[in-house]
Motif scaffolding. Structure first.
Motif, PDB file in Angstrom:
ATOM      1  N   GLY A 337      -2.617 -10.800 -74.530  1.00  0.00           N
ATOM      2  CA  GLY A 337      -2.085 -10.603 -75.873  1.00  0.00           C
ATOM      3  C   GLY A 337      -2.953  -9.684 -76.716  1.00  0.00           C
ATOM      4  O   GLY A 337      -2.452  -8.808 -77.429  1.00  0.00           O
ATOM      5  N   GLY A 340      -2.606  -6.155 -75.499  1.00  0.00           N
ATOM      6  CA  GLY A 340      -1.348  -5.598 -75.987  1.00  0.00           C
ATOM      7  C   GLY A 340      -1.478  -5.060 -77.398  1.00  0.00           C
ATOM      8  O   GLY A 340      -0.975  -3.983 -77.718  1.00  0.00           O
ATOM      9  N   GLN A 345       1.201  -3.098 -78.908  1.00  0.00           N
ATOM     10  CA  GLN A 345       2.265  -4.020 -78.556  1.00  0.00           C
ATOM     11  C   GLN A 345       1.929  -5.405 -79.111  1.00  0.00           C
ATOM     12  O   GLN A 345       0.952  -6.022 -78.696  1.00  0.00           O
ATOM     13  CB  GLN A 345       2.419  -4.115 -77.026  1.00  0.00           C
ATOM     14  CG  GLN A 345       2.736  -2.800 -76.354  1.00  0.00           C
ATOM     15  CD  GLN A 345       4.154  -2.334 -76.619  1.00  0.00           C
ATOM     16  OE1 GLN A 345       5.058  -3.141 -76.768  1.00  0.00           O
ATOM     17  NE2 GLN A 345       4.346  -1.032 -76.673  1.00  0.00           N
ATOM     18  N   THR A 346       2.724  -5.891 -80.051  1.00  0.00           N
ATOM     19  CA  THR A 346       2.503  -7.212 -80.630  1.00  0.00           C
ATOM     20  C   THR A 346       3.278  -8.242 -79.825  1.00  0.00           C
ATOM     21  O   THR A 346       4.512  -8.183 -79.749  1.00  0.00           O
ATOM     22  CB  THR A 346       2.950  -7.253 -82.101  1.00  0.00           C
ATOM     23  OG1 THR A 346       2.216  -6.263 -82.832  1.00  0.00           O
ATOM     24  CG2 THR A 346       2.679  -8.618 -82.706  1.00  0.00           C
ATOM     25  N   LEU A 347       2.564  -9.172 -79.198  1.00  0.00           N
ATOM     26  CA  LEU A 347       3.179 -10.166 -78.326  1.00  0.00           C
ATOM     27  C   LEU A 347       2.833 -11.571 -78.802  1.00  0.00           C
ATOM     28  O   LEU A 347       1.694 -11.842 -79.168  1.00  0.00           O
ATOM     29  CB  LEU A 347       2.681 -10.002 -76.884  1.00  0.00           C
ATOM     30  CG  LEU A 347       2.840  -8.629 -76.222  1.00  0.00           C
ATOM     31  CD1 LEU A 347       2.169  -8.629 -74.861  1.00  0.00           C
ATOM     32  CD2 LEU A 347       4.306  -8.263 -76.079  1.00  0.00           C
ATOM     33  N   ASN A 348       3.826 -12.467 -78.765  1.00  0.00           N
ATOM     34  CA  ASN A 348       3.507 -13.871 -78.972  1.00  0.00           C
ATOM     35  C   ASN A 348       3.045 -14.453 -77.634  1.00  0.00           C
ATOM     36  O   ASN A 348       3.180 -13.804 -76.591  1.00  0.00           O
ATOM     37  CB  ASN A 348       4.708 -14.630 -79.549  1.00  0.00           C
ATOM     38  CG  ASN A 348       5.926 -14.582 -78.634  1.00  0.00           C
ATOM     39  OD1 ASN A 348       5.798 -14.658 -77.407  1.00  0.00           O
ATOM     40  ND2 ASN A 348       7.114 -14.466 -79.218  1.00  0.00           N
ATOM     41  N   SER A 350       4.244 -16.577 -75.572  1.00  0.00           N
ATOM     42  CA  SER A 350       5.280 -16.631 -74.546  1.00  0.00           C
ATOM     43  C   SER A 350       5.502 -15.258 -73.918  1.00  0.00           C
ATOM     44  O   SER A 350       5.627 -15.117 -72.700  1.00  0.00           O
ATOM     45  CB  SER A 350       6.583 -17.155 -75.157  1.00  0.00           C
ATOM     46  OG  SER A 350       7.625 -17.142 -74.192  1.00  0.00           O
ATOM     47  N   GLN A 351       5.553 -14.215 -74.758  1.00  0.00           N
ATOM     48  CA  GLN A 351       5.745 -12.859 -74.245  1.00  0.00           C
ATOM     49  C   GLN A 351       4.545 -12.406 -73.428  1.00  0.00           C
ATOM     50  O   GLN A 351       4.692 -11.764 -72.391  1.00  0.00           O
ATOM     51  CB  GLN A 351       5.992 -11.904 -75.417  1.00  0.00           C
ATOM     52  CG  GLN A 351       7.309 -12.136 -76.121  1.00  0.00           C
ATOM     53  CD  GLN A 351       7.415 -11.348 -77.422  1.00  0.00           C
ATOM     54  OE1 GLN A 351       6.420 -11.143 -78.116  1.00  0.00           O
ATOM     55  NE2 GLN A 351       8.617 -10.919 -77.757  1.00  0.00           N
ATOM     56  N   ALA A 352       3.333 -12.751 -73.910  1.00  0.00           N
ATOM     57  CA  ALA A 352       2.129 -12.400 -73.150  1.00  0.00           C
ATOM     58  C   ALA A 352       2.129 -13.091 -71.801  1.00  0.00           C
ATOM     59  O   ALA A 352       1.738 -12.506 -70.780  1.00  0.00           O
ATOM     60  CB  ALA A 352       0.883 -12.774 -73.947  1.00  0.00           C
ATOM     61  N   GLY A 354       4.738 -13.871 -70.117  1.00  0.00           N
ATOM     62  CA  GLY A 354       5.703 -13.137 -69.297  1.00  0.00           C
ATOM     63  C   GLY A 354       5.102 -11.889 -68.693  1.00  0.00           C
ATOM     64  O   GLY A 354       5.388 -11.540 -67.545  1.00  0.00           O
ATOM     65  N   VAL A 355       4.257 -11.201 -69.465  1.00  0.00           N
ATOM     66  CA  VAL A 355       3.582 -10.012 -68.949  1.00  0.00           C
ATOM     67  C   VAL A 355       2.650 -10.398 -67.798  1.00  0.00           C
ATOM     68  O   VAL A 355       2.609  -9.732 -66.758  1.00  0.00           O
ATOM     69  CB  VAL A 355       2.796  -9.301 -70.067  1.00  0.00           C
ATOM     70  CG1 VAL A 355       1.947  -8.167 -69.488  1.00  0.00           C
ATOM     71  CG2 VAL A 355       3.751  -8.754 -71.115  1.00  0.00           C
TER      72      VAL A 355
END
Length: 437
Positions: A337, A340, A345-348, A350-352, A354-355
């Motif tokens: 995160g 990012g 790239q701003t990630l929460n 959950s998104q991090a 996923g990455v």
């Protein structure tokens, strides 16, 4: 009279209870170890949020330092501003695609209103532009708008900066209604006679002979194409320094190559620019500029990666099989995160996460193996810590490649990311061999 008992001297009963046979572990020792392990795990799990906050505090890169890095890149890779002047559907966005490799969707989203009649797109980002494209919006043979467009373009050109500039006139091969375009070109040529101008004739396939289904070797040698090109070139005589033919299509159009005439366009454009800017154009198309940019960002990113690597190695050394996996995953997701954010790239969380799942697929077995070796007393935890460190380092390197591709407008290549991670993991295993908490 009873003598007082020395409290520092163990009684026979206690002495007997504390004595142990050689090679046998007493209950007290067992309890001490259990309590020690429990305390370590309790501190690890309950303190993970504090660890994350502390890590983020350690790893914050001051804005002034980031700004310094960006300035260094700007100095090394001079920015070129290209003013794209032409009607809609004349191939302006295709030129941006050809020079940057960015998809049409991202280009469409990237253009931002600049003036009433112009939009701008900075590549790879507004903060760090290697190329700035200014596009005329809705330009047509509408006389009442011509003077406004000219005034806006002149206003832009009057602003002094250290960028190289070039005017690019785009005309479709079968469009001869170019009076408005030539009026604008004439006035800008009078105002800025030394500003390089390139005439780009596009959409060649629209007048190919009916039996021709694909591009011929460049340059095309069809009578209709040659005649049209010569006529357009004659119409802009004295208004441009060079002229070139291109046909940049989409993959679904079925023409190969997709960027027909790209090398000729690149070389012609480079000839009109100063040496440094010309070199940047060549580097950009050879992917050297984007690689250099990525390496500078990765150097900053490694500050984040190293600290998280040490933290994960410390947590991984706790001798509890599989228990530390959620903790390590949380730290690694936090690291991704933060990386990012470095790349815009701003990630929460959950998104991090996923990455992490997307880029680390092949390393899942290694992560499990790292936990299994903990069953080997003493030896296992050291191996687990070094493996956790190496895996975290490799994950960080892979994330930098992933975010670097996104920043450059490209689709991340899983094979390239896996290759980088494999190489980074091998090197990191040697670097962090024997690491202990």
């Amino acid at each position: 009279m009873t003598e007082p008992q020395d409290t520092n001297t163990p009684s026979p009963n206690s002495q007997q209870s504390n004595e142990s046979s050689p090679g046998k572990t007493t209950e007290t020792e067992k309890n001490v170890r259990k309590n020690l392990i429990a305390d370590i795990w309790k501190n690890t799990t309950t303190g993970i949020e504090q660890v994350k906050k502390t890590a983020i505090g350690w790893l914050t890169v001051p804005e002034s330092e980031v700004a310094t890095i960006l300035e260094q890149v700007r100095a090394e890779l001079p920015t070129t501003e290209a003013l794209l002047i032409g009607k809609p559907q004349a191939g302006k966005s295709s030129i941006v695609r050809g020079l940057t490799g960015v998809s049409a969707e991202i280009i469409g989203q990237g253009f931002r209103p600049h003036t009433q009649h112009t939009e701008r797109y900075a590549y790879p980002s507004d903060d760090l532009p290697l190329l700035i494209f200014t596009d005329t919006v809705g330009l047509g043979d509408v006389n009442q708008e011509t003077e406004k467009i000219i005034a806006e373009l002149v206003g832009d050109l009057k602003i002094e900066n250290n960028r190289a500039r070039v005017l690019i006139w785009t005309v479709k091969i079968n469009d001869f209604a170019t009076d408005t375009l030539k009026t604008i070109a004439t006035q800008l040529r009078q105002e800025y006679p030394h500003l390089p101008c390139l005439l780009v004739v596009t959409c060649l396939h629209e007048i190919y002979p009916p039996e021709v289904e694909d591009h011929p070797d460049y340059p095309p040698d069809f009578e209709a194409v040659n005649r049209a090109f010569e006529a357009i070139e004659e119409g802009f005589k004295g208004l441009c320094d060079r002229a070139v033919m291109i046909d940049f299509t989409l993959e679904e159009d079925g023409y190969n190559p997709v960027f027909y005439g790209l090398e000729a366009f690149r070389d012609t454009l480079a000839d009109l620019l100063p040496e440094a800017e010309a070199r940047t154009i060549h580097q950009l198309l050879d992917e050297q500029a984007s690689q250099q940019l990525g390496n500078l960002y990765r150097d900053v990113g490694r500050r984040y990666i190293l600290a998280f690597t040490v933290i994960t190695a410390t947590v991984a050394a706790v001798p509890l099989p599989f228990a530390t996996m959620p903790v390590l995953t949380t730290l690694q997701v936090s690291m991704v995160g933060l990386l990012g954010q470095l790349y815009g790239q701003t990630l929460n969380p959950s998104q991090a996460g996923g990455v992490v799942s997307a880029i680390a697929g092949g390393f899942l077995a290694q992560a499990v193996g790292r936990e299994l070796v903990k069953f080997i007393p003493g030896f296992g935890s050291v191996i687990a810590a070094s493996w956790a460190a190496a895996y975290t380092w490799a994950l960080g390197e892979g994330a930098c490649v992933y975010f670097g591709d996104l920043m450059g407008g490209k689709k991340p290549d899983p094979q390239k990311i896996q290759s980088v991670m494999n190489e980074a993991f091998k090197e990191a295993k040697e670097r962090f061999k024997g690491i202990q908490s």
